[in-house]
Design an enzyme around this catalytic site. Structure first.
Site, mmCIF file in Angstrom:
data_model
loop_
_atom_site.group_PDB
_atom_site.id
_atom_site.type_symbol
_atom_site.label_atom_id
_atom_site.label_comp_id
_atom_site.label_asym_id
_atom_site.label_seq_id
_atom_site.Cartn_x
_atom_site.Cartn_y
_atom_site.Cartn_z
ATOM 1 N N GLY A 162 -0.621 7.954 -1.876
ATOM 2 C CA GLY A 162 -0.012 8.844 -2.823
ATOM 3 C C GLY A 162 0.677 9.486 -1.982
ATOM 4 O O GLY A 162 -0.054 10.083 -0.807
ATOM 5 N N LYS A 212 -8.920 14.568 4.084
ATOM 6 C CA LYS A 212 -7.639 14.561 5.160
ATOM 7 C C LYS A 212 -8.919 15.067 6.720
ATOM 8 O O LYS A 212 -9.802 16.099 5.929
ATOM 9 C CB LYS A 212 -6.337 15.289 4.718
ATOM 10 C CG LYS A 212 -6.259 14.775 4.136
ATOM 11 C CD LYS A 212 -4.998 13.845 4.003
ATOM 12 C CE LYS A 212 -3.995 12.725 3.359
ATOM 13 N NZ LYS A 212 -3.211 11.968 3.483
ATOM 14 N N GLU A 270 -8.102 6.118 7.969
ATOM 15 C CA GLU A 270 -6.819 5.801 7.889
ATOM 16 C C GLU A 270 -5.933 6.348 8.495
ATOM 17 O O GLU A 270 -5.623 7.530 8.997
ATOM 18 C CB GLU A 270 -6.367 6.433 6.365
ATOM 19 C CG GLU A 270 -4.379 5.644 5.943
ATOM 20 C CD GLU A 270 -4.364 6.444 4.585
ATOM 21 O OE1 GLU A 270 -3.036 6.440 4.073
ATOM 22 O OE2 GLU A 270 -4.702 7.053 4.216
ATOM 23 N N ASP A 306 -1.214 3.231 8.211
ATOM 24 C CA ASP A 306 -0.697 3.403 6.522
ATOM 25 C C ASP A 306 1.256 3.869 7.339
ATOM 26 O O ASP A 306 2.260 2.718 6.901
ATOM 27 C CB ASP A 306 -1.004 4.837 6.341
ATOM 28 C CG ASP A 306 -0.300 5.928 5.682
ATOM 29 O OD1 ASP A 306 1.194 5.609 4.736
ATOM 30 O OD2 ASP A 306 -0.271 7.478 4.874
ATOM 31 N N LYS A 324 -11.034 10.111 -1.114
ATOM 32 C CA LYS A 324 -10.878 10.241 0.449
ATOM 33 C C LYS A 324 -10.714 11.530 0.815
ATOM 34 O O LYS A 324 -10.210 12.556 0.515
ATOM 35 C CB LYS A 324 -9.046 9.600 0.365
ATOM 36 C CG LYS A 324 -8.299 9.592 1.859
ATOM 37 C CD LYS A 324 -6.825 9.253 2.043
ATOM 38 C CE LYS A 324 -5.526 10.328 1.152
ATOM 39 N NZ LYS A 324 -4.524 8.714 1.644
ATOM 40 N N SER A 349 -7.415 12.257 -3.498
ATOM 41 C CA SER A 349 -7.133 12.763 -1.674
ATOM 42 C C SER A 349 -7.773 14.094 -1.904
ATOM 43 O O SER A 349 -6.855 14.815 -2.511
ATOM 44 C CB SER A 349 -5.926 12.268 -1.554
ATOM 45 O OG SER A 349 -5.395 12.742 -0.020
ATOM 46 N N LYS A 398 2.823 2.134 -0.157
ATOM 47 C CA LYS A 398 3.265 3.108 -0.111
ATOM 48 C C LYS A 398 4.802 3.015 -0.523
ATOM 49 O O LYS A 398 5.964 2.587 0.105
ATOM 50 C CB LYS A 398 3.136 4.861 0.587
ATOM 51 C CG LYS A 398 2.263 4.910 0.797
ATOM 52 C CD LYS A 398 1.771 6.867 1.514
ATOM 53 C CE LYS A 398 0.439 6.872 1.515
ATOM 54 N NZ LYS A 398 0.773 8.464 2.338
ATOM 55 N N ASP A 409 -8.698 10.011 6.170
ATOM 56 C CA ASP A 409 -7.212 9.771 6.467
ATOM 57 C C ASP A 409 -6.721 11.038 7.946
ATOM 58 O O ASP A 409 -6.893 11.990 7.588
ATOM 59 C CB ASP A 409 -6.456 10.040 5.476
ATOM 60 C CG ASP A 409 -4.752 9.791 6.132
ATOM 61 O OD1 ASP A 409 -4.520 9.677 6.687
ATOM 62 O OD2 ASP A 409 -4.197 10.446 4.414
#
Length: 371
Positions: A291, A163, A214, A239, A161, A135, A263, A189
């Site tokens: 994570g 952000k 996400e 998520d 991934k 990530s 998670k 994400d």
């Protein structure tokens, strides 16, 4: 199970570098390390709550309080024979899932050690290795993100991934695709940063062949995600909206998503994680393990749950040195091969606690014994 004593230790550890998402920046992280003792063995769990209620409503402070005042006393008075029974014993407490998960995970580890088996085996996992991704947080420039992608592609991670947030989204994805092409397994994400009024931006992401987007919409939403998924070719992954197997059931039945990120802390522990996995497997919904900037104990639990069959997307459980100069487990979590982690063969989580590191970062501790 024989449970005699519980210890809580609050640690504060600096990250190697800042990590930013749409809801804030992290430069150090507090952890609660939970140890449950019984029958000559010790099981370990790790709280993934943050210092501030940015990701969800919990913090390290609320987790400590819930453990001390409610969950540890309840564990001592419950006749727990199997680790699955811990979540049943804690059902009287609403939410506070990260607090529940921290001590439930320690009980799972203790159980596996008392049985002389790996935590993965105790959960029903069969994999000897797991594929992992990485990530990448929000950076000051698009170029910096591309640099990180280059580094992690060279290290062999099997999924990237990144952000995103409004104003730092399409331009980032476009730059990555321009540099690395369409074959790179890539996802975005959003951490709940968008609304339906920004659907045109999200629809632009359809052009880049992403594995998934996400949690684009509100952290507690499964309704607007239905509308958004109908407008997108790209699968939506939920998520923050999923806190239980019931949440997952409703989201699947409504068509709110095509993937789910599990998670352990967010859903309340390994038992609930396994239930969500089984439900998604039944309905053909792929899952993967997200994570939360875990240290070694939390990473070990992530590795164990990912050995279940329907974890088919590489998760966020990167090597320890992605975030930390020094881990609290020995050996540190390292890639066994490019993009691959080996499942430890030792009993329980399969890692030893680095006591010197724990003492180095220790802020506060407490011990509780069964009366």
């Amino acid at each position: 199970m024989d449970i005699e004593r519980v210890e809580l230790k609050l640690l504060k550890v600096p990250l190697k570098s800042r990590f930013e998402t749409s809801f804030g920046e992290v430069t150090e992280k507090q952890f609660l390390l939970v140890s449950v003792h019984g029958g000559g063995e010790t099981g370990y769990g790790e709280s993934v709550a943050m210092d501030y209620p940015m990701y969800n409503e919990e913090t390290t402070g609320t987790v400590w309080y819930m453990l001390e005042e409610f969950l540890i006393p309840k564990l001592f008075t419950s006749q727990v024979k199997q680790p699955e029974e811990v979540s049943e014993a804690f059902a009287f407490v609403r939410r506070n899932n990260m607090a529940k998960a921290a001590i439930e995970g320690a009980v799972w580890d203790l159980y596996a050690k008392q049985q002389g088996i790996t935590l993965a085996s105790a959960l029903g996992g069969k994999k000897q290795t797991i594929d992992v991704g990485v990530s990448i947080g929000i950076e000051p420039t698009v170029e910096k993100v591309v640099e990180y992608v280059e580094r992690f592609v060279e290290e062999g991670y099997k999924r990237i991934k990144v952000k995103i947030k409004p104003g730092f989204d399409v331009n980032v994805i476009e730059a990555i695709r321009r540099r690395f092409g369409s074959d790179l397994p890539l996802m975005a994400d959003a951490n709940s940063a968008y609304t339906m009024q920004q659907i045109d931006i999200l629809k632009q992401l359809d052009d880049y062949g992403l594995m998934m987007i996400e949690q684009p919409l509100a952290h507690d939403d499964i309704v607007d995600h239905i509308k958004l998924q109908k407008e997108l070719r790209t699968p939506i992954c939920l998520d923050e909206s999923i806190h239980s197997v019931e949440d997952a059931r409703k989201a699947i039945e409504l068509g709110s998503c095509k993937m789910i990120n599990i998670k352990i802390g967010r859903v309340g522990g390994l038992t609930e994680s396994r239930k969500i996995h089984d439900l998604c497997e039944k309905h053909g919904i792929p899952v993967w393990c997200g994570g939360m900037l875990e240290m070694g104990v939390g990473r070990a639990h992530n590795i164990a749950i990912t050995t279940l069959d329907n974890f088919t997307v590489p998760g966020d459980t990167s090597a320890s040195d992605r975030y930390w100069e020094e881990d609290i487990v020995e050996p540190a979590v390292k890639l066994a091969a490019p993009g691959t982690l080996a499942v430890p063969e030792g009993a329980g989580i399969g890692y030893r606690i680095n006591e010197l590191a724990v003492q180095k970062y220790l802020v506060r501790s407490a011990e509780f014994t069964k009366r």
